[in-house]
Design a protein around this motif. Structure first.
Motif, short mmCIF file in Angstrom:
data_model
loop_
_atom_site.label_atom_id
_atom_site.label_comp_id
_atom_site.label_asym_id
_atom_site.label_seq_id
_atom_site.Cartn_x
_atom_site.Cartn_y
_atom_site.Cartn_z
N GLU A 25 0.78 -1.23 0.00
CA GLU A 25 0.00 0.00 0.00
C GLU A 25 0.81 1.29 0.00
N CYS A 26 2.08 1.24 -0.42
CA CYS A 26 2.81 2.48 -0.65
C CYS A 26 2.21 3.10 -1.91
N PRO A 27 1.70 4.33 -1.83
CA PRO A 27 1.03 4.88 -3.01
C PRO A 27 1.95 5.05 -4.22
N VAL A 28 3.21 5.27 -3.97
CA VAL A 28 4.13 5.48 -5.10
C VAL A 28 4.44 4.15 -5.78
N ILE A 29 4.69 3.13 -4.97
CA ILE A 29 4.92 1.80 -5.55
C ILE A 29 3.67 1.33 -6.28
N ASP A 37 10.77 2.47 -5.86
CA ASP A 37 9.77 3.48 -5.48
C ASP A 37 9.29 3.37 -4.04
N GLY A 38 9.48 2.23 -3.41
CA GLY A 38 8.96 2.04 -2.06
C GLY A 38 9.97 2.47 -1.01
N ALA A 39 9.55 2.35 0.24
CA ALA A 39 10.42 2.80 1.34
C ALA A 39 11.73 2.02 1.37
N ARG A 40 11.64 0.69 1.14
CA ARG A 40 12.88 -0.09 1.17
C ARG A 40 13.89 0.46 0.17
N GLY A 41 13.42 0.77 -1.02
CA GLY A 41 14.31 1.31 -2.05
C GLY A 41 14.88 2.65 -1.64
N LYS A 42 14.04 3.46 -1.05
CA LYS A 42 14.50 4.81 -0.67
C LYS A 42 15.49 4.75 0.49
N VAL A 43 15.26 3.80 1.40
CA VAL A 43 16.22 3.62 2.50
C VAL A 43 17.54 3.10 1.93
N GLN A 66 10.23 11.51 -4.93
CA GLN A 66 8.94 10.92 -5.30
C GLN A 66 8.38 10.13 -4.12
N CYS A 67 7.99 10.85 -3.10
CA CYS A 67 7.45 10.22 -1.89
C CYS A 67 6.50 11.24 -1.27
N THR A 68 5.33 10.78 -0.89
CA THR A 68 4.35 11.72 -0.33
C THR A 68 4.52 11.89 1.18
N LEU A 69 5.49 11.20 1.75
CA LEU A 69 5.72 11.22 3.20
C LEU A 69 4.44 10.87 3.96
N CYS A 70 3.72 9.92 3.40
CA CYS A 70 2.41 9.56 3.98
C CYS A 70 2.53 8.68 5.21
N ARG A 71 3.70 8.16 5.45
CA ARG A 71 3.98 7.30 6.61
C ARG A 71 3.28 5.95 6.58
N ASN A 72 2.73 5.59 5.45
CA ASN A 72 2.12 4.26 5.36
C ASN A 72 3.18 3.20 5.63
N CYS A 73 4.36 3.42 5.04
CA CYS A 73 5.44 2.45 5.23
C CYS A 73 5.81 2.34 6.70
N GLU A 74 5.84 3.48 7.39
CA GLU A 74 6.22 3.43 8.81
C GLU A 74 5.20 2.62 9.60
N VAL A 83 11.31 5.93 8.45
CA VAL A 83 11.55 6.09 7.02
C VAL A 83 11.49 7.56 6.60
N CYS A 84 10.47 8.27 7.06
CA CYS A 84 10.29 9.65 6.56
C CYS A 84 11.43 10.56 7.02
N ASP A 85 11.93 10.36 8.24
CA ASP A 85 13.07 11.16 8.70
C ASP A 85 14.30 10.85 7.85
N ILE A 86 14.44 9.58 7.47
CA ILE A 86 15.59 9.19 6.63
C ILE A 86 15.45 9.88 5.26
N ILE A 87 14.25 9.83 4.71
CA ILE A 87 14.05 10.42 3.37
C ILE A 87 14.27 11.94 3.42
N THR A 88 13.74 12.60 4.43
CA THR A 88 13.92 14.07 4.46
C THR A 88 15.39 14.42 4.72
S1 SF4 Z 1 6.00 7.71 2.98
FE1 SF4 Z 1 6.45 5.56 2.61
S2 SF4 Z 1 4.50 4.67 1.93
FE2 SF4 Z 1 4.31 6.92 1.72
S3 SF4 Z 1 4.95 7.35 -0.38
FE3 SF4 Z 1 6.78 7.56 0.87
S4 SF4 Z 1 7.75 5.55 0.79
FE4 SF4 Z 1 5.64 5.25 0.08
#
Ligand code: SF4
Ligand SMILES: Cc1cc2nc3c(=O)[nH]c(=O)nc-3n(C[C@H](O)[C@H](O)[C@H](O)COP(=O)(O)OP(=O)(O)OC[C@H]3O[C@@H](n4cnc5c(N)ncnc54)[C@H](O)[C@@H]3O)c2cc1C
Ligand code: SF4
Lengths: 352, 479
Positions: A25-29, A37-43, A66-74, A83-88
Motif C-alpha cells: 500500500e505504498c502509493p508510489v509503488i 519506489d517504495g520505502a525499502r528502495g529509498k532507505v 517521489q514520496c508523499t511522506l504519507c507514513r504508510n510504510c512506517e 523512514v520519513c526522517d531518513i528520506i527528508t
Molecule cells: S511515505 Fe512511505 S508509503 Fe508513503 S509514499 Fe513515501 S515511501 Fe511510500
C-alpha cells in the motif's frame, strides 16, 4: 558525498532488514511499481549515499523526492524504521549538493521573502483580538472564506480566537530538504508567534507546530468536538483521513464523531483510519511531479466512488484540492460523480 | 553490458519496463539478505512471450538472468552475483482461474500471496502456505524457495500445493510441467523439481495451485514455559500424539523481548512460549484437539495457558508472530537483525537441544541469537543480532553460523527448512548434501548449459559466504 544529515540515521538504516513489508500500500509503488519506489528502495538509496556506494545523481534525487511522506510504510514496518526522517535527511543532503527542483527552490524563497509559500505579500491573517491563539497557516490564509467560516464556527460554539500576524510554520523547509534554512527561520517564526499553545486548521501545520516548534497545538476539530450540538443533515458520505491526521496525529475518531453528531452517515473506504491511502498531495510531489500526484489521487477517488457515497469529506485543504481535481478527472474519464467537501463546510451547514 | 543489449530489451518489453539507471540498479542489487551485487539492467516483463524472447536473447549472448519477485529472499537469492538481467516478475500478476470445484487456481508468478487469499476468500477457500511475508511475497518467489509458513505443519509447504507449472527454460522454450490433479504418476515429478530451484532452472510464468476450504472454526492458545527443554518436549509430544494442529510456534526469550519492545505485545518474560492453533469444520473436534494440546503442555510444566477463539485476539497474536523477524532489530541498542543461519530444520524431538545449543553458540561468539519458528514441523528460525558495521562482528557471525550448522547436521537436521540456500547458506548445504551436489550440477547443466539462470547459487555458490559478494552494510574495521 558528505551526507551530514543522513549520518545521524546510520543506526536507523541498519535496522532496516530490507523485508519489503513496506511495499504494501505504498502509493508510489502502487503507481510506478519498481522496488526503487517504495520505502525499502529509498532507505537503500539513502544508505548508499551515506556509505559512499552512490554519488548523487538526478535520478537518485528524483526517486527520493517521489514520496508523499504519507507514513504508510512506517505503519507497516515491524522494525519501526523512521523512514520519513531518513528520506527528508537524504533530501537535505541532496539539496546541499544542488539537487533541489526549481519549484521547491521557489517555494522556499517565497517563505523566506514573504512568509508564505505563495510569495504573495497580500496574504494576511484576519487579525482579531481573542482569548485563544489561532494559527491559520498558508493553506487557509489563501482561502479567506474558509478561514472566516471556521472562525465563525468557533464563535458559535463559544470559542473566541485571537488572530495575530503569522508566517509559514516552515514545514516545507523541513521536508523539502532545506533543514539548514529552517534552523535560521525558526527564530523568526518564534519572534512573531511566541505562543505556547495554538488552535490550528491544517493537519500538517498541527504536526509541525508540535514537532518543529514545540508548541502545544490542537487541531480545531479536537477543540470543537465536545461542543458540537446534534444536527440532522441526513446525508451519507465517505471520509478521507489525511495522513498527518490519522497516522501522525492519530486523530481518527474525532471527525467521525463530529460528523455522526451532525447526522452524517459515514461509509468507509477500503483503506480508512490508520490505514488510509494518501491523496497524493504530500511530500512536495504536488509541485514537483503533478502526474504522479494526480495518479495517486485518482486511485483514492476510485476507492471513494466504490463506497457508493456521493460525497467525500476530508479535513485538510491540500487533500481537498487534490481530490477535487481527481473528482473532475474521474468524471471526464469514467463519467462517475463524487463531490469533495472539507469538513468545515459540513459543520457550517450542520450548525445553520 | 553494452547499450545495444538494452535497446534490444526495450524492444521486447517497452522502454518503460527497462532500466539501467543507477538508482534502480542499486536498489535491485540487494534483497533481505546480507549480500549485494549490481545487476547490469532491470527488466519488467508483462507476459510469457516477453519472458521467452528475453531468455532466447540472453541465452544466445550468455547473459545471466535472475528472476525476482518481491526480493524478500533472505540468503541472496536475487542478488546478481555475476551481474546481468534482473527480471522483476511483479507485473505478471493476474489471477487466471479460481476453480473451487477442482480445488485449484491458476495464477501468474507475480501474484502476491495475500492477494490470492483475498481473492479466494469469497469462494470459501484459501492458499495454505502462508509465509509471514505473505503481504508482499510473490507466488513465483514462493515456488523459487519452496516457501512455507506457520500452517505448513498441517497443510505442507509450497511443494505440496503446486500441481502444475508453465516454465520458460533457459533457451526460451515454454514447457508445461505437472497437471491439474493432486495425484500424478506420469513421469518424473518435474514441477516439483522447479519448486525450490531458486530461479536456477527456469522462469515460472504460470502456476496451478491446490487450494483448501477455509476452516469454519479456529482456536489459539499461548503456553508459557520456564524451561526451554520443557517447551521442546511438549512440541515433540504434541506432534507425535496424532493431533494435527494448524500452527505450533515456539518463541524463545530473545524473541519475546524483541516483540514486546517493538510491538508492545505484552508477552510474559519466560524462557519460552508456544503458540498453538487448531482449526477445522467441527467445533467439537477443534475443542478436543485444543484441550489435548493444553493437557500435554501442562504435563510438561506449561503454565498460564490461555485459549481464545476471538478473531481479534487471534489476529493480534498472529500479527505479532508475523512481525517477529523485523522486530528483532529493536532488541537492543546497536544490534540489528541479520538474515544468517535463519531457518534450519531438525527432527522434532531435537528442538529443545538445538535451541539450547544455539544460545551457547551465540554466547561463545559475541553475538545474540534468537530461536523461534514453526517448530511443529521441526523448523527453527534464528537470526544473528550484531553490529553489522564492525568487521570483527562478521568474523563472529561467520563462526556462529558454521558452528550452528555443524550442530544441526550432527543431530540429523538440515540447513534450510523454508527460506532456501542461495549464497549465505551454500557453504553449509554443500557439506550437508555433498553426495548429491554432482547430481544437482548435472541437472543444472542439462537444463541451462550456458549457466545463465541465476548462476553461482546453491551448489555453485562460493565457499565463503562473507566474501561471496560485497556485504550490504557499511562495514568498517575495529572491534
Ligand atoms: S511515505 Fe512511505 S508509503 Fe508513503 S509514499 Fe513515501 S515511501 Fe511510500
Ligand atoms: C520478514 C520476513 C519473513 C519471512 N517469513 C517467511 C516465512 O514465514 N516462510 C517462508 O518460507 N519464507 C519467509 N520469508 C522468506 C521469503 O519471504 C520467501 O522465500 C518468499 O517466498 C520469497 O518471495 P519473493 O517474492 O520475495 O521472492 P524473491 O526473494 O524475489 O525470490 C526468491 C527466489 O525465487 C526465485 N524466483 C522468483 N520469481 C521466480 C519465477 N517467476 N520463476 C522462477 N524463480 C523465481 C528467485 O530467483 C529467487 O531465487 C520471509 C522473509 C522475510 C524478509
Ligand atoms: S523500512 Fe521497514 S518494512 Fe521497509 S524494508 Fe525496511 S525494515 Fe522492512
Amino acid at each position: 558525498m558528505d551526507a551530514k544529515n543522513l549520518k545521524k540515521f546510520e543506526k536507523e538504516m541498519n535496522t532496516c532488514i530490507r523485508c519489503a513489508y513496506c511495499f504494501e500500500e505504498c502509493p508510489v509503488i502502487e503507481q510506478k511499481g519498481w522496488d526503487t519506489d517504495g520505502a525499502r528502495g529509498k532507505v537503500a538509496l539513502s544508505y548508499g549515499l551515506l556509505s559512499g556506494d552512490l554519488e548523487p545523481t538526478q535520478s537518485i534525487a528524483d526517486k527520493l523526492f517521489q514520496c508523499t511522506l504519507c507514513r504508510n510504510c512506517e505503519s507497516k514496518c515491524p522494525s519501526g524504521v523512521e523512514v520519513c526522517d531518513i528520506i527528508t535527511s537524504a533530501r537535505a543532503d541532496l539539496v546541499e549538493k544542488g539537487y533541489a527542483s526549481d519549484i521547491h527552490n521557489t517555494v522556499i524563497k517565497n517563505i523566506k521573502e514573504t512568509g508564505n509559500i505563495y510569495g504573495d505579500t497580500e496574504v494576511m491573517a484576519p487579525l482579531q483580538e481573542g482569548e485563544v491563539p489561532l494559527f491559520v497557516g498558508c493553506q487557509y490564509l489563501s482561502r479567506p472564506n474558509k478561514t472566516k467560516k471556521y472562525i465563525k464556527i468557533l464563535e458559535k460554539l463559544g470559542i473566541n480566537v485571537k488572530v495575530g500576524r503569522e508566517i509559514c510554520c516552515g514545514f516545507p523547509m523541513e521536508v523539502l530538504g532545506f533543514k539548514e534554512d529552517f534552523e535560521e527561520y525558526k527564530s523568526r517564526f518564534t519572534e512573531l508567534y511566541p505562543h505556547q499553545t495554538a488552535i490550528t486548521f491544517c493537519p500538517t501545520c498541527t504536526v509541525f507546530l508540535k514537532e518543529g516548534h514545540e508548541i502545544d497545538a490542537k487541531h480545531v476539530l479536537q477543540v470543537i468536538l465536545e461542543k458540537i450540538p446534534e444536527g440532522n443533515l441526513g446525508m451519507k458520505a465517505t471520509f478521507h483521513d489525511p495522513c498527518d491526521f490519522s497516522r501522525t496525529l492519530k486523530i481518527i475518531d474525532e471527525p467521525r464523531q463530529i460528523l455522526k453528531k451532525l447526522g452524517v452517515e459515514i461509509v468507509e473506504m477500503k483503506n480508512n483510519k490508520g490505514n488510509s491511502s494518501c491523496c497524493g498531495g504530500g511530500g512536495g510531489i504536488l509541485m514537483s511531479d503533478s502526474k504522479l500526484s494526480d495518479d495517486i489521487a485518482l486511485a483514492r477517488i476510485r476507492q471513494a466512488i466504490d463506497t457508493g457515497a456521493d460525497t467525500l469529506i476530508t479535513t485538510c485543504p491540500t487533500c481537498e484540492t487534490v481530490l477535487k481535481k481527481a473528482a473532475t478527472q474521474i468524471k471526464e474519464l469514467e463519467g462517475k460523480d463524487i463531490v469533495v467537501r472539507n469538513i468545515e463546510d459540513i459543520i457550517w451547514k450542520g450548525l445553520a | 553490458m553494452v547499450e545495444l543489449d538494452i535497446e534490444k530489451l526495450r524492444e521486447i518489453v517497452g522502454k518503460d519496463n527497462v532500466s539501467d539507471d543507477i538508482a534502480d540498479l542499486y536498489v535491485y542489487s540487494s534483497d533481505a539478505s546480507v549480500h549485494q551485487a549490481m545487476p547490469s539492467v532491470v527488466v519488467r516483463p508483462g507476459k510469457t512471450e516477453e519472458v521467452q524472447e528475453i531468455l532466447r536473447y540472453a541465452n544466445q549472448n550468455k547473459i545471466p538472468v535472475i528472476p525476482r519477485g518481491a526480493g524478500s529472499g533472505m540468503s541472496g537469492h536475487t542478488v546478481p552475483i555475476d551481474g546481468g538481467i534482473v527480471l522483476d516478475m511483479k507485473r505478471m500478476s493476474r489471477i487466471l482461474e479460481i476453480r473451487p470445484e477442482d480445488l485449484l487456481c491458476k495464477v501468474e508468478p507475480g501474484v502476491i500471496n495475500d492477494e490470492l487469499n483475498r481473492a479466494l476468500k469469497p469462494h470459501g477457500f484459501f492458499f495454505a502456505p502462508m509465509p509471514s511475508s505473505g503481504m508482499i511475497c510473490t507466488i513465483g518467489g514462493m515456488i523459487g524457495t519452496n516457501a512455507s509458513g506457520n500452517r505448513a505443519v498441517k497443510y505442507g509447504a509450497t511443494r505440496d500445493v503446486v500441481l502444475g507449472l508453465k516454465v520458460v527454460l533457459a533457451n526460451g522454450d515454454l514447457v508445461t510441467l505437472g497437471t491439474n490433479t493432486k495425484t500424478d504418476a506420469s513421469g518424473y515429478q518435474l514441477a516439483r523439481l522447479i519448486v525450490g530451484s531458486e530461479g536456477t532452472l527456469g522462469i515460472v510464468v504460470e502456476a496451478t495451485l491446490l487450494i483448501s476450504p477455509l476452516p469454519k472454526f479456529k482456536a489459539m492458545a499461548i503456553a508459557n514455559f520456564d524451561k526451554l527443554e520443557d517447551a521442546g518436549n511438549a512440541i515433540s509430544k504434541v506432534m507425535s500424539s496424532g493431533i494435527t494442529p494448524s500452527m505450533v510456534e515456539l518463541m524463545d526469550n530473545v524473541a519475546i523481548t524483541a516483540v514486546n519492545k517493538a510491538l508492545g505485545l505484552g508477552l510474559p518474560d519466560v524462557s519460552a512460549i508456544i503458540i498453538f492453533e487448531c482449526n477445522g469444520m467441527v467445533k467439537e473436534a477443534v475443542d478436543y484437539e485444543m484441550n489435548a494440546i493444553t493437557k500435554i503442555c501442562e504435563e510438561h510444566n506449561g503454565s498460564g495457558i490461555k485459549m481464545t477463539d476471538d478473531p481479534k485476539e487471534m489476529a493480534r497474536i498472529y500479527e505479532g508472530r508475523k512481525n517477529l523477524f523485523p522486530s528483532l532489530s529493536r532488541f537492543g541498542d546497536g544490534l540489528v537483525s541479520t538474515s544468517l543461519a535463519d531457518d534450519m530444520a531438525v527432527p522434532v524431538s531435537k528442538i529443545a537441544v538445538a535451541v539450547h545449543e544455539i544460545h551457547e553458540i551465540a554466547k561463545r561468539n559475541n553475538v545474540v541469537m534468537s530461536a523461534y519458528g514453526h517448530c511443529g514441523s521441526g523448523l527453527i528460525h534464528t537470526k544473528i543480532l550484531m553490529d553489522p558495521t564492525k568487521e570483527s562482528q562478521w568474523e563472529d557471525a561467520k563462526k556462529a553460523v558454521a558452528e550452528t550448522y555443524e550442530f544441526v547436521r550432527s543431530i540429523g537436521g538440515t540447513t534450510s527448512g523454508e527460506h532456501g540456500i542461495a549464497l549465505s547458506k551454500a557453504p553449509a548445504m554443500k557439506i550437508e548434501r555433498k553426495d548429491s551436489l554432482e547430481m544437482m550440477r548435472t541437472i543444472k547443466r542439462a537444463l541451462d548449459p550456458n549457466n545463465i539462470l541465476n548462476p553461482h547459487k546453491m551448489m555453485d555458490a562460493p565457499d565463503d559466504w562473507t566474501t561471496a559478494t560485497k556485504l550490504r552494510y557499511n562495514v568498517r574495521g575495529g572491534q
